[in-house]
Scaffold this active site. Structure first.
Site, PDB file in Angstrom:
ATOM      1  N   HIS A  81       0.854  -1.185   0.000  1.00 53.11           N
ATOM      2  CA  HIS A  81       0.000   0.000   0.000  1.00 53.11           C
ATOM      3  C   HIS A  81       0.897   1.244   0.000  1.00 53.11           C
ATOM      4  O   HIS A  81       2.054   1.182   0.441  1.00 53.11           O
ATOM      5  CB  HIS A  81      -0.891  -0.044   1.248  1.00 53.11           C
ATOM      6  CG  HIS A  81      -1.766   1.149   1.388  1.00 53.11           C
ATOM      7  ND1 HIS A  81      -1.521   2.138   2.315  1.00 53.11           N
ATOM      8  CD2 HIS A  81      -2.866   1.531   0.700  1.00 53.11           C
ATOM      9  CE1 HIS A  81      -2.450   3.076   2.198  1.00 53.11           C
ATOM     10  NE2 HIS A  81      -3.267   2.734   1.232  1.00 53.11           N
ATOM     11  N   THR A  85       1.422   3.632   1.796  1.00 47.93           N
ATOM     12  CA  THR A  85       2.051   4.102   3.033  1.00 47.93           C
ATOM     13  C   THR A  85       3.183   3.187   3.504  1.00 47.93           C
ATOM     14  O   THR A  85       3.869   3.508   4.467  1.00 47.93           O
ATOM     15  CB  THR A  85       1.021   4.151   4.185  1.00 47.93           C
ATOM     16  OG1 THR A  85       0.455   2.848   4.306  1.00 47.93           O
ATOM     17  CG2 THR A  85      -0.062   5.173   3.923  1.00 47.93           C
ATOM     18  N   LYS A  86       3.366   2.045   2.855  1.00 52.47           N
ATOM     19  CA  LYS A  86       4.299   1.053   3.403  1.00 52.47           C
ATOM     20  C   LYS A  86       5.745   1.306   2.943  1.00 52.47           C
ATOM     21  O   LYS A  86       5.991   2.139   2.087  1.00 52.47           O
ATOM     22  CB  LYS A  86       3.817  -0.354   3.020  1.00 52.47           C
ATOM     23  CG  LYS A  86       2.409  -0.667   3.557  1.00 52.47           C
ATOM     24  CD  LYS A  86       2.374  -0.904   5.049  1.00 52.47           C
ATOM     25  CE  LYS A  86       1.032  -0.683   5.694  1.00 52.47           C
ATOM     26  NZ  LYS A  86      -0.008  -1.658   5.463  1.00 52.47           N
ATOM     27  N   THR A  87       6.666   0.547   3.494  1.00 49.42           N
ATOM     28  CA  THR A  87       8.094   0.794   3.253  1.00 49.42           C
ATOM     29  C   THR A  87       8.458   0.671   1.770  1.00 49.42           C
ATOM     30  O   THR A  87       9.263   1.433   1.259  1.00 49.42           O
ATOM     31  CB  THR A  87       8.955  -0.152   4.109  1.00 49.42           C
ATOM     32  OG1 THR A  87       8.685   0.156   5.480  1.00 49.42           O
ATOM     33  CG2 THR A  87      10.440   0.030   3.855  1.00 49.42           C
TER      34      THR A  87
END
Ligand code: PLP
Length: 370
Positions: free
Chosen positions: A180, A182-184
Site C-alpha cells: 500500500h 504508506t508502506k516501506t
C-alpha cells in the site's frame, strides 16, 4: 513551512521507467513479465522458496487462511492492538478472531496470553509485527507446535525486520506483506503471499486463479471456488524498481527512526519503538512511534491539533480491535487499552530531511512544556 507528511512513497526515475515500459509494452505475451520478476526479486530479498504477488495484503491473508482450511466456527488468535486488515479476513471465512493482550515494550502479541486463549476450536495464531517491531517468534512457534496450530506472520509493516537472522514473514507457515502507498515499499496497492511450503503455495496459486489448476490443460475449468486477488503488470513494474532499491529504502527508515530516537529518548516519560538486543535481530522501523507515559496526562487529540497548526501530519496509534463496534469488548487486555490513547506515529517518509525531523521534535518538546 511546507507540509510534513507522515508517509509518502519514494518514487525515482527507475519506477517511472519500468511503469512506462509496462504500460507501453507489457501486454499480450509479456503481460506477466513484471509480475514474475517482482515475485522473484522479493523471493531473493526474503530468502524464501515461494512468493505470489497479490492486489493487497488483505487478499493474500484471505487466501492463505482459506488454503489452511480455516473456516466456519474456527478460532484464530491475534493481538488486540492491530490494524483491522489482519482480523477481517478471519471473519470472511466465518471464523472468529480472538484478541489477546500485547507486550508493553514491543506492542506485539504477549505469548504468555496465547496459551490461555487456546480452545478446541483454535486453528491458528497470527503474529503481527506491529510498526516493524518483532513478535517473539520462538515462543509463538513453540506454543503452536505444542498445540498443533498454524502460525501466520503479518509482515505488512515489517519489511526490513530480521528475527535471529531470518527475515520477518519467513518463519511461520506463511507470511503476508503489503505494498500500500504508506508502506516501506509500494506498488500503490498490492501485497505478497510468501511461504516455504510447496503444497500451500500450489493451493493458493489455484485459489488466486478462480479455482483453475495450472496443471490442468482444460481451459476455463475451475476445480474449486477461488478468488481473484491478482496484481497488475504495471503495479508489479513499480514493485520491481522498489525491490531493486529495497536496501536503500529500509536504511532510510532506520536512519529516520534513530534520528528521532537520539533526541526523544533523552526526554523523561517518553518511549519509542524498542531497539532489539538479540543477536542478528533488527527492526525495520516502518513507523517511528512515540508513547507518552501516563504521568504526562497526555492528550493525543491536543498534540494532533498542535501538529496540524504547524503543518505536520500525525497519526494515532491503532485502537484495540476489541473496542470496535463489530467485536466484543475485552477490557482485560489491560496493556492494549492503556497504551493506545497515549501513542502517536511520527512522520517518516523516505525523503524527509533532518530539518523537518528537528522541527517535529521541537514541536513535541514545546507541547510538553505547555
Ligand atoms: C497495511 C496493513 C495490512 C493491509 O494491507 P493492504 O495491502 O492494505 O491490504 C495488513 N496488516 C497490517 C499489519 C498492515 O499494516
Amino acid at each position: 513551512m511546507k507540509k510534513i507528511h507522515y508517509t509518502k512513497p519514494s518514487i525515482t526515475n527507475l519506477e517511472i521507467q519500468y511503469a512506462t515500459d509496462a504500460a507501453k509494452n507489457g501486454w499480450g505475451e509479456k503481460c506477466y513479465d513484471y509480475i514474475y520478476k517482482f515475485e522473484n526479486l522479493f523471493k531473493e530479498h526474503l530468502n524464501i522458496k515461494y512468493t505470489m504477488a497479490t492486489s493487497s495484503c488483505t487478499g493474500a491473508m484471505h487466501m492463505g487462511l482459506s488454503a489452511l482450511g480455516i473456516s466456519y466456527d474456527d478460532e484464530v488468535i491475534l493481538a488486540d492492538i492491530n490494524w483491522i486488515a489482519s482480523a477481517a479476513p478471519i471473519t470472511y471465512l466465518g471464523a472468529k478472531p480472538v484478541f489477546v493482550d500485547v507486550l508493553n515494550d514491543t506492542w506485539c502479541i504477549d505469548p504468555s496470553k496465547i496459551e490461555a486463549a487456546i480452545t478446541p476450536k483454535t486453528k491458528a495464531i497470527i503474529a503481527v509485527h506491529l510498526y516493524g517491531n518483532l513478535c517473539n517468534m520462538d515462543e509463538i512457534m513453540n506454543i503452536a507446535k505444542k498445540h498443533n496450530l498454524y502460525v501466520i506472520e503479518d509482515a505488512a509493516e515489517a519489511i526490513g525486520s530480521i528475527y535471529k537472522g531470518k527475515k520477518a514473514g519467513t518463519i511461520g507457515d506463511f507470511g503476508v506483506f503489503s505494498f500500500h502507498g504508506t508502506k516501506t515499499i509500494t506498488t500503490g496497492e498490492g501485497g505478497m503471499f510468501v511461504t516455504n511450503n510447496e503444497h500451500l503455495y500450489e493451493k493458493v496459486n489455484i485459489l488466486n486463479s478462480h479455482g483453475r489448476n495450472p496443471k490442468n490443460p482444460k481451459q476455463f475449468w475451475a476445480e474449486t471456488i477461488g478468488f481473484k486477488y491478482k496484481i497488475s503488470n504495471i503495479q508489479a513494474a513499480i514493485g520491481c524498481a522498489q525491490v531493486e532499491r529495497i536496501d536503500e529504502l529500509i536504511n532510510k527508515k532506520r536512519e529516520i527512526f534513530f534520528e528521532y530516537n537520539k533526541e526523544l529518548s533523552q526526554i523523561n516519560n517518553l518511549t519509542m519503538n524498542p531497539i532489539p538486543k538479540e543477536k542478528d535481530t533488527q527492526y525495520g522501523y516502518w513507523m517511528p512511534t512515540l508513547i507518552f507515559d501516563k504521568k504526562l496526562g497526555y492528550d493525543r487529540e491536543k498534540l494532533l491539533k498542535i501538529f496540524k497548526q504547524n503543518n505536520i501530519d500525525g497519526r494515532v496509534f491503532f485502537y484495540p480491535l476489541s473496542s470496535l463496534p463489530m467485536f466484543e469488548e475485552k477490557l482485560e487486555n489491560k496493556v492494549s487499552y492503556s497504551i493506545f490513547e497515549r501513542g502517536i506515529n511520527l512522520p517518516s517518509y523516505h525523503d524527509i530531511n533532518s530539518n523537518s525531523i528537528k522541527y517535529v521534535i521541537d514541536i513535541i518538546k514545546e507541547s510538553l512544556n505547555d
